[in-house]
Design a protein around this motif. Structure first.
Motif, PDB file in Angstrom:
ATOM      1  N   TYR A 123      -8.934   2.760  -5.948  1.00  0.00           N
ATOM      2  CA  TYR A 123      -7.944   1.835  -5.389  1.00  0.00           C
ATOM      3  C   TYR A 123      -8.155   1.650  -3.888  1.00  0.00           C
ATOM      4  O   TYR A 123      -8.181   0.521  -3.390  1.00  0.00           O
ATOM      5  N   SER A 168     -11.368  -0.294  -3.004  1.00  0.00           N
ATOM      6  CA  SER A 168     -11.247  -1.724  -3.305  1.00  0.00           C
ATOM      7  C   SER A 168     -10.223  -2.404  -2.411  1.00  0.00           C
ATOM      8  O   SER A 168     -10.364  -3.569  -2.078  1.00  0.00           O
ATOM      9  N   ALA A 169      -9.177  -1.679  -2.013  1.00  0.00           N
ATOM     10  CA  ALA A 169      -8.142  -2.273  -1.153  1.00  0.00           C
ATOM     11  C   ALA A 169      -8.584  -2.342   0.305  1.00  0.00           C
ATOM     12  O   ALA A 169      -8.047  -3.132   1.075  1.00  0.00           O
ATOM     13  N   VAL A 171       2.074   1.846  -3.513  1.00  0.00           N
ATOM     14  CA  VAL A 171       0.999   2.368  -4.365  1.00  0.00           C
ATOM     15  C   VAL A 171       0.746   3.838  -4.062  1.00  0.00           C
ATOM     16  O   VAL A 171       0.557   4.642  -4.985  1.00  0.00           O
ATOM     17  N   ARG A 175       0.831  -1.202   0.000  1.00  0.00           N
ATOM     18  CA  ARG A 175       0.000   0.000   0.000  1.00  0.00           C
ATOM     19  C   ARG A 175       0.870   1.257   0.000  1.00  0.00           C
ATOM     20  O   ARG A 175       0.558   2.244  -0.665  1.00  0.00           O
TER      21      ARG A 175
END
Length: 102
Positions: free
Chosen positions: A94, A97-98, A8, A5
């Motif tokens: 993102y 969804s994460a 990202v 994470r």
């Protein structure tokens, strides 16, 4: 926050740099031309090119062109706004969804 994470998030933040450069690049060029002209006591405006001799060469035409490049920001700032909105949408997608995967 786990390592994936963090990578990202760094990637998403890194994407903001080219968006900002595209959006504000013409304004930065215009400000640089203005600063160069002022530091060499040259007249710079949008009406026409004025002679500006620096180190024996006339830089007036170049400074005039760079100064007018700032008008491109009328378009690039709009592109930057759209790109930033798209970036924010991807960032939000993102993380939503994460969130369920943790």
């Amino acid at each position: 926050m786990n390592e994936r994470r963090k990578r990202v998030v760094r990637f998403f933040l890194f994407l903001l740099v080219p968006i900002a450069l595209v959006a504000f690049g013409p304004v930065i060029v215009q400000l640089a031309a203005t600063g160069y002209a002022r530091s060499h006591d040259c007249v710079l405006h949008e009406a026409f090119s004025n002679p500006c001799f620096v180190d024996g060469a006339d830089r007036g035409e170049l400074l005039y062109s760079l100064y007018l490049f700032g008008w491109l920001s009328q378009i690039t700032i709009q592109i930057g706004i759209v790109a930033t909105a798209f970036w924010a949408l991807l960032f939000l997608i993102y993380f939503v969804s994460a969130r369920g995967k943790d």
